[in-house]
Design a protein around this motif. Structure first.
Motif, PDB file in Angstrom:
ATOM      1  N   LEU A  94      89.037  21.724  53.478  1.00  0.00           N
ATOM      2  CA  LEU A  94      88.463  22.863  52.757  1.00  0.00           C
ATOM      3  C   LEU A  94      87.130  23.280  53.382  1.00  0.00           C
ATOM      4  N   ILE A  95      86.314  22.298  53.728  1.00  0.00           N
ATOM      5  CA  ILE A  95      85.048  22.612  54.393  1.00  0.00           C
ATOM      6  C   ILE A  95      85.305  23.261  55.752  1.00  0.00           C
ATOM      7  N   GLY A  96      86.286  22.728  56.498  1.00  0.00           N
ATOM      8  CA  GLY A  96      86.632  23.331  57.787  1.00  0.00           C
ATOM      9  C   GLY A  96      87.140  24.749  57.632  1.00  0.00           C
ATOM     10  N   TRP A  97      87.945  24.983  56.614  1.00  0.00           N
ATOM     11  CA  TRP A  97      88.447  26.341  56.360  1.00  0.00           C
ATOM     12  C   TRP A  97      87.304  27.300  56.045  1.00  0.00           C
ATOM     13  N   ALA A  98      86.368  26.867  55.218  1.00  0.00           N
ATOM     14  CA  ALA A  98      85.247  27.727  54.857  1.00  0.00           C
ATOM     15  C   ALA A  98      84.372  28.026  56.073  1.00  0.00           C
ATOM     16  N   LEU A  99      84.113  27.028  56.916  1.00  0.00           N
ATOM     17  CA  LEU A  99      83.313  27.257  58.124  1.00  0.00           C
ATOM     18  C   LEU A  99      84.031  28.208  59.079  1.00  0.00           C
ATOM     19  N   GLY A 100      85.358  28.036  59.214  1.00  0.00           N
ATOM     20  CA  GLY A 100      86.123  28.950  60.059  1.00  0.00           C
ATOM     21  C   GLY A 100      86.096  30.365  59.534  1.00  0.00           C
ATOM     22  N   LEU A 101      86.140  30.535  58.227  1.00  0.00           N
ATOM     23  CA  LEU A 101      86.095  31.864  57.623  1.00  0.00           C
ATOM     24  C   LEU A 101      84.761  32.541  57.904  1.00  0.00           C
ATOM     25  N   ILE A 102      83.691  31.773  57.855  1.00  0.00           N
ATOM     26  CA  ILE A 102      82.353  32.346  58.032  1.00  0.00           C
ATOM     27  C   ILE A 102      82.060  32.635  59.499  1.00  0.00           C
ATOM     28  N   PHE A 103      82.406  31.703  60.384  1.00  0.00           N
ATOM     29  CA  PHE A 103      81.949  31.810  61.767  1.00  0.00           C
ATOM     30  C   PHE A 103      83.013  32.328  62.735  1.00  0.00           C
ATOM     31  N   ALA A 104      84.272  32.029  62.468  1.00  0.00           N
ATOM     32  CA  ALA A 104      85.294  32.388  63.454  1.00  0.00           C
ATOM     33  C   ALA A 104      86.319  33.366  62.930  1.00  0.00           C
ATOM     34  N   GLY A 105      86.656  33.255  61.666  1.00  0.00           N
ATOM     35  CA  GLY A 105      87.681  34.145  61.117  1.00  0.00           C
ATOM     36  C   GLY A 105      89.091  33.762  61.492  1.00  0.00           C
ATOM     37  N   GLU A 106      89.290  32.582  62.076  1.00  0.00           N
ATOM     38  CA  GLU A 106      90.629  32.162  62.502  1.00  0.00           C
ATOM     39  C   GLU A 106      91.045  30.890  61.788  1.00  0.00           C
ATOM     40  N   GLN A 107      90.579  30.705  60.562  1.00  0.00           N
ATOM     41  CA  GLN A 107      90.880  29.495  59.825  1.00  0.00           C
ATOM     42  C   GLN A 107      92.371  29.399  59.536  1.00  0.00           C
ATOM     43  N   GLY A 108      92.860  28.149  59.472  1.00  0.00           N
ATOM     44  CA  GLY A 108      94.274  27.954  59.141  1.00  0.00           C
ATOM     45  C   GLY A 108      95.215  28.335  60.252  1.00  0.00           C
ATOM     46  N   ALA A 109      94.697  28.461  61.503  1.00  0.00           N
ATOM     47  CA  ALA A 109      95.549  28.946  62.579  1.00  0.00           C
ATOM     48  C   ALA A 109      96.703  27.989  62.855  1.00  0.00           C
ATOM     49  N   THR A 110      96.463  26.683  62.767  1.00  0.00           N
ATOM     50  CA  THR A 110      97.525  25.713  63.058  1.00  0.00           C
ATOM     51  C   THR A 110      98.662  25.826  62.058  1.00  0.00           C
ATOM     52  N   LEU A 111      98.323  25.848  60.790  1.00  0.00           N
ATOM     53  CA  LEU A 111      99.349  25.979  59.763  1.00  0.00           C
ATOM     54  C   LEU A 111     100.034  27.336  59.847  1.00  0.00           C
ATOM     55  N   GLY A 112      99.265  28.370  60.185  1.00  0.00           N
ATOM     56  CA  GLY A 112      99.862  29.698  60.337  1.00  0.00           C
ATOM     57  C   GLY A 112     100.834  29.750  61.497  1.00  0.00           C
ATOM     58  N   LEU A 141      99.007  41.201  65.775  1.00  0.00           N
ATOM     59  CA  LEU A 141      98.113  42.229  66.308  1.00  0.00           C
ATOM     60  C   LEU A 141      97.743  43.250  65.249  1.00  0.00           C
ATOM     61  N   LEU A 142      98.725  43.643  64.442  1.00  0.00           N
ATOM     62  CA  LEU A 142      98.459  44.618  63.386  1.00  0.00           C
ATOM     63  C   LEU A 142      97.446  44.080  62.385  1.00  0.00           C
ATOM     64  N   LEU A 143      97.598  42.822  61.999  1.00  0.00           N
ATOM     65  CA  LEU A 143      96.680  42.244  61.017  1.00  0.00           C
ATOM     66  C   LEU A 143      95.312  41.945  61.622  1.00  0.00           C
ATOM     67  N   GLN A 144      95.277  41.474  62.863  1.00  0.00           N
ATOM     68  CA  GLN A 144      93.999  41.181  63.507  1.00  0.00           C
ATOM     69  C   GLN A 144      93.169  42.438  63.695  1.00  0.00           C
ATOM     70  N   ARG A 145      93.831  43.540  63.981  1.00  0.00           N
ATOM     71  CA  ARG A 145      93.110  44.798  64.184  1.00  0.00           C
ATOM     72  C   ARG A 145      92.363  45.218  62.927  1.00  0.00           C
ATOM     73  N   HIS A 146      92.892  44.865  61.769  1.00  0.00           N
ATOM     74  CA  HIS A 146      92.244  45.205  60.501  1.00  0.00           C
ATOM     75  C   HIS A 146      91.608  43.986  59.835  1.00  0.00           C
ATOM     76  N   ARG A 147      91.538  42.863  60.589  1.00  0.00           N
ATOM     77  CA  ARG A 147      90.925  41.622  60.096  1.00  0.00           C
ATOM     78  C   ARG A 147      91.560  41.139  58.788  1.00  0.00           C
ATOM     79  N   LEU A 148      92.865  41.260  58.738  1.00  0.00           N
ATOM     80  CA  LEU A 148      93.589  40.797  57.552  1.00  0.00           C
ATOM     81  C   LEU A 148      94.252  39.445  57.775  1.00  0.00           C
ATOM     82  N   ASN A 149      94.279  38.988  59.040  1.00  0.00           N
ATOM     83  CA  ASN A 149      94.954  37.716  59.299  1.00  0.00           C
ATOM     84  C   ASN A 149      94.274  36.566  58.570  1.00  0.00           C
ATOM     85  N   ARG A 150      92.931  36.625  58.444  1.00  0.00           N
ATOM     86  CA  ARG A 150      92.226  35.538  57.762  1.00  0.00           C
ATOM     87  C   ARG A 150      92.625  35.433  56.304  1.00  0.00           C
ATOM     88  N   TRP A 151      92.862  36.583  55.678  1.00  0.00           N
ATOM     89  CA  TRP A 151      93.205  36.550  54.253  1.00  0.00           C
ATOM     90  C   TRP A 151      94.680  36.178  54.059  1.00  0.00           C
TER      91      TRP A 151
END
Length: 455
Positions: A114-132, A157-167
């Motif tokens: 959970l801490i890793g996910w929150a840090l990824g959300l704040i700094f990278a925006g690519e949290q949960g990439a492995t599970l995804g 690509l469609l979601l990354q362009r609108h920064r929806l992949n993180r959500w």
């Protein structure tokens, strides 16, 4: 089909053309122009037609089925993993439960991720990439459709362009962890309801007051929700041995369940709901990026300069359907057209009500007629073909395209010139091909049908 799926297919077509070159899209462009609307609408109409033709629409359905099945597999794994955490934390009841070992088993990995996910959300925006990536890989494998391999990159690509992949990934990650924590909570409750557990804490280098402070601090929030917290005396006494007192066992059990609920279940629930809200809000604002090269190149083909200046006829309400009836179409008149005739006298004598569209023997003549038919579809169309030629793929595609531009269509297979006989095998090929197109055909001139609408 949803708005997201339409955009998804459009992006898939763009990627496919970007990597493999332009598709054969003349009919798609013509239909998109006839449908009208702004450039975005026409691009999506074109992409939907190409996707239907090339099997991408069916591949998308297969991919979605695979995605749902992959989600079920991951959910089952999450539930099993959560149940395993619950069993590992409490054991079989023969030995006292070390409360902090149990708490670490139940919450340790969850809190770290959970801490890793929150840090990824704040700094990278690519949290949960492995599970995804695991979910996308499973979705593709379970779809069992080779064409579905093009869909996942287009969606990303469609979601990354609108920064929806993180959500989107946030909903997946937090939702699966929520299932795991709920499963662990249920197992803990079941075990406590059916077995008698004693609770202790043990240490070599830490003092007893440290465990007293930690227990009270962790139990503060659960206490606000009504969960019990062991008293200072109970905590200190549990450092020596498990108390054989009913109230002590219940206090420790309530504390453990409350901590699991407050620090394990509720954070994942809140984060899953937050990600779901942001996902739905962002999905409603998804738009095509018309500045991308693949879309910018379509502007002149789908919205010619003359149309943008306002020279544009209104398109009929329904077009390009072979099975449409005259009453359901804004169509009128009868038309006779021939395809690639070799040295034949043409046209035959026609009634005044039947118009002659000439012989289609070049790309330009075909495009010109198809553009006219898209604006003024005939009620009846007769297509004359020379059965001495083989029914090649191009001729059959043209016949199908012409048929989609009229309310009713018949194919006229011309007789051989005097002194020459038709090849029976080739004529049979024509019959089989036209039967597959579900078009009526005859070897005599359908003049009465063209003039009156019946034989």
């Amino acid at each position: 089909m949803t708005e997201l799926q339409n955009l998804w297919l459009t992006e898939t077509i763009r990627l496919r053309e970007e990597h493999a070159g332009p598709l054969e899209d003349q009919e798609a462009n013509r239909l998109a122009r006839a449908a009208g609307g702004d450039l975005t609408t026409r691009i999506r109409h074109r992409a939907r037609w190409l996707a239907d033709r090339d099997g991408l629409t069916q591949a998308l359905r297969h991919w979605l089925q695979g995605a749902r099945l992959a989600l079920v597999v991951l959910a089952v794994l999450a539930i099993i993993s959560g149940a395993g955490l619950g069993f590992a934390a409490l054991g079989d009841g023969r030995a006292p439960v070390n409360v902090f070992w149990a708490l670490g088993s139940l919450l340790g990995l969850n809190v770290l991720l959970l801490i890793g996910w929150a840090l990824g959300l704040i700094f990278a925006g690519e949290q949960g990439a492995t599970l995804g990536r695991l979910w996308l890989w499973l979705s593709e494998k379970l779809a069992r459709d080779a064409k579905a391999a093009q869909l996942a990159p287009a969606l990303l690509l469609l979601l990354q362009r609108h920064r929806l992949n993180r959500w989107a990934l946030g909903v997946l990650v937090n939702g699966l962890w929520l299932l795991a924590m709920l499963s662990a909570l249920v197992i803990v409750l079941l075990l406590m309801a059916t077995r008698r557990y004693g609770f202790v804490w043990e240490t070599t280098i830490l003092g007893g007051e440290t465990f007293v402070a930690m227990t009270q601090a962790l139990g503060a929030l659960p206490a606000l929700l009504g969960f019990s917290v062991p008293t200072v005396e109970m905590i200190r006494a549990s450092g020596d041995a498990a108390l054989n007192i009913e109230s002590a066992r219940q206090a420790w059990a309530g504390w453990l369940v409350g901590v699991l609920l407050v620090y394990g279940v509720l954070p994942r629930l809140c984060l899953a709901l937050l990600c779901l809200w942001r996902w739905r809000r962002g999905r409603a604002s998804l738009r095509l990026d018309l500045n991308l090269p693949g879309y910018a190149q379509l502007r002149e083909r789908l919205m010619p300069s003359s149309e943008r200046l306002g020279v544009n006829d209104a398109a009929p309400a329904q077009l390009h359907r072979i099975d449409s009836t005259v009453g359901a179409m804004e169509s009128d008149g009868a038309l006779l057209v021939a395809i690639e005739l070799d040295e034949r006298p043409w046209p035959p004598k026609l009634p005044d009500s039947v118009k002659n569209a000439g012989i289609l023997d070049s790309r330009e003549s075909r495009h010109k007629l198809l553009e006219q038919l898209s604006r003024f579809p005939p009620a009846r169309l007769a297509i004359a073909c020379d059965p001495r030629r083989s029914p090649d793929r191009g001729s059959l595609a043209l016949i199908a395209e012409l048929a989609r531009s009229a309310s009713a269509t018949r194919v006229w297979l011309l007789q051989a010139p005097p002194g020459e006989a038709l090849d029976g095998e080739r004529l049979g090929d024509w019959h089989n091909a036209l039967q597959q197109l579900q078009l009526p055909f005859a070897d005599c001139a359908p003049m009465n049908w063209l003039e009156t609408g019946h034989d």
